[in-house]
Design a protein around this motif. Structure first.
Motif, PDB file in Angstrom:
ATOM      1  N   VAL A  15      -3.507  -7.198  -3.600  1.00 20.03           N
ATOM      2  CA  VAL A  15      -2.062  -6.983  -3.516  1.00 20.03           C
ATOM      3  C   VAL A  15      -1.774  -6.293  -2.190  1.00 20.03           C
ATOM      4  O   VAL A  15      -2.315  -5.222  -1.905  1.00 20.03           O
ATOM      5  N   VAL A  16      -0.945  -6.939  -1.361  1.00 22.19           N
ATOM      6  CA  VAL A  16      -0.565  -6.408  -0.050  1.00 22.19           C
ATOM      7  C   VAL A  16       0.955  -6.382   0.052  1.00 22.19           C
ATOM      8  O   VAL A  16       1.653  -6.930  -0.807  1.00 22.19           O
ATOM      9  N   GLU A  17       1.462  -5.799   1.125  1.00 19.32           N
ATOM     10  CA  GLU A  17       2.909  -5.652   1.268  1.00 19.32           C
ATOM     11  C   GLU A  17       3.603  -6.903   1.820  1.00 19.32           C
ATOM     12  O   GLU A  17       4.720  -7.196   1.423  1.00 19.32           O
ATOM     13  N   GLY A  18       2.959  -7.627   2.751  1.00 19.88           N
ATOM     14  CA  GLY A  18       3.665  -8.763   3.343  1.00 19.88           C
ATOM     15  C   GLY A  18       2.767  -9.805   3.965  1.00 19.88           C
ATOM     16  O   GLY A  18       1.538  -9.717   3.910  1.00 19.88           O
ATOM     17  N   ILE A  57      -7.107  -5.761  -6.510  1.00 17.32           N
ATOM     18  CA  ILE A  57      -7.323  -4.637  -5.598  1.00 17.32           C
ATOM     19  C   ILE A  57      -5.980  -4.369  -4.920  1.00 17.32           C
ATOM     20  O   ILE A  57      -5.421  -5.273  -4.288  1.00 17.32           O
ATOM     21  N   ILE A  58      -5.464  -3.162  -5.074  1.00 24.61           N
ATOM     22  CA  ILE A  58      -4.214  -2.785  -4.408  1.00 24.61           C
ATOM     23  C   ILE A  58      -4.586  -2.247  -3.031  1.00 24.61           C
ATOM     24  O   ILE A  58      -5.377  -1.317  -2.906  1.00 24.61           O
ATOM     25  N   PHE A  59      -4.019  -2.870  -1.992  1.00 23.30           N
ATOM     26  CA  PHE A  59      -4.375  -2.535  -0.607  1.00 23.30           C
ATOM     27  C   PHE A  59      -3.092  -2.447   0.214  1.00 23.30           C
ATOM     28  O   PHE A  59      -2.659  -3.413   0.833  1.00 23.30           O
ATOM     29  N   THR A  60      -2.459  -1.261   0.176  1.00 24.94           N
ATOM     30  CA  THR A  60      -1.182  -1.072   0.854  1.00 24.94           C
ATOM     31  C   THR A  60      -1.350  -0.182   2.082  1.00 24.94           C
ATOM     32  O   THR A  60      -2.391   0.426   2.289  1.00 24.94           O
ATOM     33  N   ASP A  61      -0.301  -0.119   2.885  1.00 25.95           N
ATOM     34  CA  ASP A  61      -0.321   0.676   4.111  1.00 25.95           C
ATOM     35  C   ASP A  61      -0.474   2.165   3.786  1.00 25.95           C
ATOM     36  O   ASP A  61       0.016   2.630   2.757  1.00 25.95           O
ATOM     37  N   PRO A  62      -1.128   2.926   4.683  1.00 27.21           N
ATOM     38  CA  PRO A  62      -1.314   4.361   4.458  1.00 27.21           C
ATOM     39  C   PRO A  62      -0.077   5.164   4.872  1.00 27.21           C
ATOM     40  O   PRO A  62      -0.115   5.998   5.778  1.00 27.21           O
ATOM     41  N   ASP A  63       1.054   4.869   4.211  1.00 24.36           N
ATOM     42  CA  ASP A  63       2.297   5.579   4.503  1.00 24.36           C
ATOM     43  C   ASP A  63       3.071   5.750   3.199  1.00 24.36           C
ATOM     44  O   ASP A  63       2.616   5.312   2.137  1.00 24.36           O
ATOM     45  N   ILE A  77       4.498   1.719  -3.475  1.00 19.46           N
ATOM     46  CA  ILE A  77       4.112   0.413  -4.020  1.00 19.46           C
ATOM     47  C   ILE A  77       2.851   0.564  -4.871  1.00 19.46           C
ATOM     48  O   ILE A  77       2.770   0.050  -5.992  1.00 19.46           O
ATOM     49  N   ARG A  78       1.868   1.268  -4.338  1.00 20.99           N
ATOM     50  CA  ARG A  78       0.597   1.492  -5.051  1.00 20.99           C
ATOM     51  C   ARG A  78       0.858   2.121  -6.419  1.00 20.99           C
ATOM     52  O   ARG A  78       0.333   1.677  -7.440  1.00 20.99           O
TER      53      ARG A  78
END
Length: 186
Positions: free
Chosen positions: A8-11, A52-58, A64-65
């Motif tokens: 799972v990603v943001e975009g 696997i949740i893999f989002t930006d470190p912000d 989202i996570r």
């Protein structure tokens, strides 16, 4: 490197970066307002292949996570350090800016967060270790998060994340020892 779970990603740019690094399928959230359709896709993916949740470190990435983790139990979590996610131009932060090596490393280290939590490391331990409050605490937390592969957190979130990942006292002590060695001697 083939990844069995769906990431799972943001975009779209994150998907492109993931596909440069590994052979994997993704679900894009298209921003921090995660809708019910996206949640249903992630639930289906978790039932069939795992997630696997893999989002930006912000902040938006953490939002989202948390949203997905609350709606879909049992997901794994992959983290990038802020340094690994900064654009070469210095403008921009995210999975899409990370090198294929950094992405592979983060995915290899993906972990489950545990909901039935037992406290192994206390707030007092964090205070004593100089990870909460005081000079240099933020820098120590950054190094600790990188070593334990749990991502960067603020002081309040560190305790919760240590519990969610069930970091043992020994793992914590070993990582803290490395943090102290990396500190400049005054």
């Amino acid at each position: 490197m083939k990844i069995r779970e769906i990431i799972v990603v943001e975009g779209k740019d994150d998907t492109t970066a993931i596909k440069r690094a590994v052979d994997a399928d993704t679900i894009e959230t298209n921003g921090s307002a995660v809708n019910q359709t996206t949640i249903e896709k992630v639930l289906r993916a978790q039932e069939t292949r795992g997630v696997i949740i893999f989002t930006d470190p912000d902040f938006p990435g953490e939002k989202i996570r948390k949203t997905i983790a609350a709606a879909v139990p049992g997901c794994k979590h992959a983290f990038l350090t802020k340094e690994a996610a900064i654009a070469k131009s210095g403008k921009g932060l995210g999975v899409e800016h990370a090198s294929p090596e950094a992405i592979r490393e983060a995915l290899k280290d993906a972990q489950h967060m545990h909901e039935s939590i037992s406290e192994k490391i206390t707030q007092e331990d964090l205070l004593t270790a100089g990870l909460i409050g005081g000079e240099g605490a933020k820098e120590r937390r950054m190094i600790l998060g990188k070593l334990l592969k749990i991502g960067y957190t603020n002081g309040k979130q560190l305790h919760k994340r240590l519990m969610m990942f069930q970091i043992s006292r020994q793992e914590f002590a070993e990582a803290l020892s490395v943090v102290r060695q990396e500190e400049p001697n005054e």
